[in-house]
Design a protein around this motif. Structure first.
Motif, PDB file in Angstrom:
ATOM      1  N   THR A  82       0.826  -1.205   0.000  1.00 29.12           N
ATOM      2  CA  THR A  82       0.000   0.000   0.000  1.00 29.12           C
ATOM      3  C   THR A  82       0.860   1.256   0.000  1.00 29.12           C
ATOM      4  O   THR A  82       0.564   2.216  -0.725  1.00 29.12           O
ATOM      5  N   ILE A  83       1.932   1.248   0.782  1.00 30.84           N
ATOM      6  CA  ILE A  83       2.773   2.453   0.842  1.00 30.84           C
ATOM      7  C   ILE A  83       3.440   2.746  -0.491  1.00 30.84           C
ATOM      8  O   ILE A  83       3.627   3.904  -0.847  1.00 30.84           O
ATOM      9  N   ASP A  84       3.780   1.696  -1.241  1.00 31.84           N
ATOM     10  CA  ASP A  84       4.366   1.920  -2.566  1.00 31.84           C
ATOM     11  C   ASP A  84       3.336   2.541  -3.501  1.00 31.84           C
ATOM     12  O   ASP A  84       3.651   3.455  -4.273  1.00 31.84           O
ATOM     13  N   ALA A  85       2.101   2.049  -3.422  1.00 34.02           N
ATOM     14  CA  ALA A  85       1.032   2.602  -4.259  1.00 34.02           C
ATOM     15  C   ALA A  85       0.729   4.041  -3.853  1.00 34.02           C
ATOM     16  O   ALA A  85       0.515   4.904  -4.715  1.00 34.02           O
ATOM     17  N   ALA A  86       0.738   4.307  -2.547  1.00 36.38           N
ATOM     18  CA  ALA A  86       0.489   5.669  -2.065  1.00 36.38           C
ATOM     19  C   ALA A  86       1.577   6.616  -2.553  1.00 36.38           C
ATOM     20  O   ALA A  86       1.293   7.724  -3.016  1.00 36.38           O
ATOM     21  N   ARG A  87       2.810   6.180  -2.450  1.00 41.75           N
ATOM     22  CA  ARG A  87       3.936   7.015  -2.901  1.00 41.75           C
ATOM     23  C   ARG A  87       3.835   7.277  -4.411  1.00 41.75           C
ATOM     24  O   ARG A  87       4.008   8.406  -4.866  1.00 41.75           O
ATOM     25  N   LYS A  88       3.511   6.241  -5.177  1.00 43.13           N
ATOM     26  CA  LYS A  88       3.374   6.391  -6.634  1.00 43.13           C
ATOM     27  C   LYS A  88       2.252   7.381  -6.973  1.00 43.13           C
ATOM     28  O   LYS A  88       2.342   8.117  -7.947  1.00 43.13           O
ATOM     29  N   ALA A  89       1.209   7.410  -6.124  1.00 43.75           N
ATOM     30  CA  ALA A  89       0.083   8.326  -6.339  1.00 43.75           C
ATOM     31  C   ALA A  89       0.387   9.736  -5.849  1.00 43.75           C
ATOM     32  O   ALA A  89      -0.428  10.639  -6.007  1.00 43.75           O
ATOM     33  N   GLY A  90       1.547   9.925  -5.229  1.00 45.45           N
ATOM     34  CA  GLY A  90       1.914  11.238  -4.711  1.00 45.45           C
ATOM     35  C   GLY A  90       1.245  11.575  -3.390  1.00 45.45           C
ATOM     36  O   GLY A  90       1.144  12.746  -3.019  1.00 45.45           O
ATOM     37  N   ALA A  91       0.789  10.550  -2.674  1.00 46.67           N
ATOM     38  CA  ALA A  91       0.067  10.765  -1.419  1.00 46.67           C
ATOM     39  C   ALA A  91       1.015  10.824  -0.234  1.00 46.67           C
ATOM     40  O   ALA A  91       1.992  10.083  -0.167  1.00 46.67           O
ATOM     41  N   GLY A  92       0.703  11.693   0.696  1.00 43.04           N
ATOM     42  CA  GLY A  92       1.445  11.769   1.946  1.00 43.04           C
ATOM     43  C   GLY A  92       0.617  11.283   3.121  1.00 43.04           C
ATOM     44  O   GLY A  92       1.079  11.260   4.253  1.00 43.04           O
ATOM     45  N   ILE A  93      -0.635  10.883   2.820  1.00 42.91           N
ATOM     46  CA  ILE A  93      -1.564  10.451   3.858  1.00 42.91           C
ATOM     47  C   ILE A  93      -2.225   9.142   3.426  1.00 42.91           C
ATOM     48  O   ILE A  93      -2.717   9.037   2.301  1.00 42.91           O
ATOM     49  N   LEU A  94      -2.220   8.159   4.324  1.00 39.09           N
ATOM     50  CA  LEU A  94      -3.012   6.943   4.139  1.00 39.09           C
ATOM     51  C   LEU A  94      -4.297   7.134   4.943  1.00 39.09           C
ATOM     52  O   LEU A  94      -4.251   7.496   6.117  1.00 39.09           O
ATOM     53  N   ILE A  95      -5.425   6.858   4.327  1.00 37.14           N
ATOM     54  CA  ILE A  95      -6.710   7.019   4.980  1.00 37.14           C
ATOM     55  C   ILE A  95      -7.253   5.633   5.317  1.00 37.14           C
ATOM     56  O   ILE A  95      -7.387   4.787   4.435  1.00 37.14           O
ATOM     57  N   ARG A  96      -7.534   5.432   6.592  1.00 34.44           N
ATOM     58  CA  ARG A  96      -8.041   4.137   7.046  1.00 34.44           C
ATOM     59  C   ARG A  96      -9.296   4.352   7.889  1.00 34.44           C
ATOM     60  O   ARG A  96      -9.300   5.162   8.805  1.00 34.44           O
ATOM     61  N   GLY A  97     -10.340   3.636   7.557  1.00 31.73           N
ATOM     62  CA  GLY A  97     -11.577   3.713   8.316  1.00 31.73           C
ATOM     63  C   GLY A  97     -11.552   2.741   9.488  1.00 31.73           C
ATOM     64  O   GLY A  97     -10.977   1.660   9.395  1.00 31.73           O
ATOM     65  N   LEU A  98     -12.166   3.158  10.580  1.00 31.89           N
ATOM     66  CA  LEU A  98     -12.256   2.319  11.777  1.00 31.89           C
ATOM     67  C   LEU A  98     -13.717   2.122  12.157  1.00 31.89           C
ATOM     68  O   LEU A  98     -14.454   3.091  12.318  1.00 31.89           O
ATOM     69  N   ARG A  99     -14.112   0.852  12.310  1.00 28.46           N
ATOM     70  CA  ARG A  99     -15.474   0.552  12.745  1.00 28.46           C
ATOM     71  C   ARG A  99     -15.528   0.270  14.244  1.00 28.46           C
ATOM     72  O   ARG A  99     -16.495   0.607  14.897  1.00 28.46           O
ATOM     73  N   VAL A 126     -10.059   7.382  10.379  1.00 24.37           N
ATOM     74  CA  VAL A 126     -11.345   8.062  10.322  1.00 24.37           C
ATOM     75  C   VAL A 126     -12.390   7.114  10.915  1.00 24.37           C
ATOM     76  O   VAL A 126     -12.604   6.022  10.383  1.00 24.37           O
ATOM     77  N   PRO A 127     -13.010   7.514  12.025  1.00 23.69           N
ATOM     78  CA  PRO A 127     -14.020   6.638  12.622  1.00 23.69           C
ATOM     79  C   PRO A 127     -15.283   6.587  11.775  1.00 23.69           C
ATOM     80  O   PRO A 127     -15.719   7.605  11.238  1.00 23.69           O
ATOM     81  N   ALA A 128     -15.840   5.395  11.670  1.00 23.36           N
ATOM     82  CA  ALA A 128     -17.110   5.230  10.955  1.00 23.36           C
ATOM     83  C   ALA A 128     -18.226   5.885  11.754  1.00 23.36           C
ATOM     84  O   ALA A 128     -18.188   5.918  12.983  1.00 23.36           O
ATOM     85  N   SER A 129     -19.199   6.399  11.042  1.00 23.26           N
ATOM     86  CA  SER A 129     -20.368   6.952  11.725  1.00 23.26           C
ATOM     87  C   SER A 129     -21.157   5.796  12.344  1.00 23.26           C
ATOM     88  O   SER A 129     -21.013   4.632  11.950  1.00 23.26           O
ATOM     89  N   THR A 130     -21.982   6.122  13.297  1.00 22.85           N
ATOM     90  CA  THR A 130     -22.793   5.101  13.971  1.00 22.85           C
ATOM     91  C   THR A 130     -23.612   4.302  12.966  1.00 22.85           C
ATOM     92  O   THR A 130     -23.715   3.082  13.068  1.00 22.85           O
ATOM     93  N   ALA A 131     -24.170   4.979  11.982  1.00 26.84           N
ATOM     94  CA  ALA A 131     -25.033   4.318  10.996  1.00 26.84           C
ATOM     95  C   ALA A 131     -24.272   3.338  10.107  1.00 26.84           C
ATOM     96  O   ALA A 131     -24.849   2.356   9.643  1.00 26.84           O
ATOM     97  N   THR A 132     -22.974   3.599   9.866  1.00 22.71           N
ATOM     98  CA  THR A 132     -22.233   2.740   8.931  1.00 22.71           C
ATOM     99  C   THR A 132     -21.302   1.752   9.632  1.00 22.71           C
ATOM    100  O   THR A 132     -20.686   0.922   8.974  1.00 22.71           O
ATOM    101  N   ARG A 133     -21.222   1.824  10.924  1.00 20.84           N
ATOM    102  CA  ARG A 133     -20.270   0.996  11.677  1.00 20.84           C
ATOM    103  C   ARG A 133     -20.371  -0.503  11.388  1.00 20.84           C
ATOM    104  O   ARG A 133     -19.353  -1.169  11.243  1.00 20.84           O
TER     105      ARG A 133
END
Length: 168
Positions: A82-99, A126-133
């Motif tokens: 994932t970090i290689d793909a993020a770097r290739k995309a020029g991203a400095g942030i990985l976004i991960r959802g938490l349920r 990023v925490p999931a909203s109550t409705a989507t948890r």
């Protein structure tokens, strides 16, 4: 005055299919990223329900429905780290959802390993909203496969695609 850097986030997952939970996380990411690259992970040993192009089309439809999303989200495929793909995309942030706490335990381990391999790329939870948890793509596929109603868990256009997929 110099321009501030563009903050690009990388949101990895299988998105098979994209759910209301994914939409929730993507909308939140757009609040703190200038651009978001949705990385669809591909695994040679897994056969997805939706082909890559179908998932891209569904993500594009979702992005158009998110306020401020048009033109700020792109989609790529990746099959390595994932970090290689993020770097290739020029991203400095990985976004991960938490349920829940289980997600947190696992994601903290990933963030630690990713941080050791790529200290220039930060993980944002990023925490999931109550409705989507409770929503997972796996459960959505199972419910749809058994003829259940998935409309509370996915956008309407995804529900229609799932119905078509399992009708054949």
């Amino acid at each position: 005055m110099p321009m501030p850097p563009i903050r690009t986030g990388f949101f990895p997952g299988s998105f098979d299919p994209i759910t209301n939970g994914h939409a929730d996380i993507l909308a939140a990411a757009l609040a703190f990223c200038d651009k978001v690259v949705v990385g669809i992970g591909t695994h040679p040993g897994k056969v997805p329900l939706f082909a890559f192009d179908e998932r891209v089309a569904l993500i594009d439809m979702l992005t158009a429905a998110i306020e401020g999303g048009a033109g700020r989200v792109s989609t790529v495929a990746f099959d390595g780290l994932t970090i290689d793909a993020a770097r290739k995309a020029g991203a400095g942030i990985l976004i991960r959802g938490l349920r829940d706490g289980t997600d947190l335990d696992y994601e903290m381990q990933l963030a630690g390993m990713n941080g050791a391999m790529a200290p220039d790329i930060r993980t944002i939870f990023v925490p999931a909203s109550t409705a989507t948890r409770p929503i997972t793509a796996t459960l959505v596929r199972q419910i749809a496969r058994l003829g259940g109603d998935v409309t509370p868990f996915v956008p309407d256009f995804v529900a229609r695609k799932l119905t078509q997929k399992f009708a054949s």
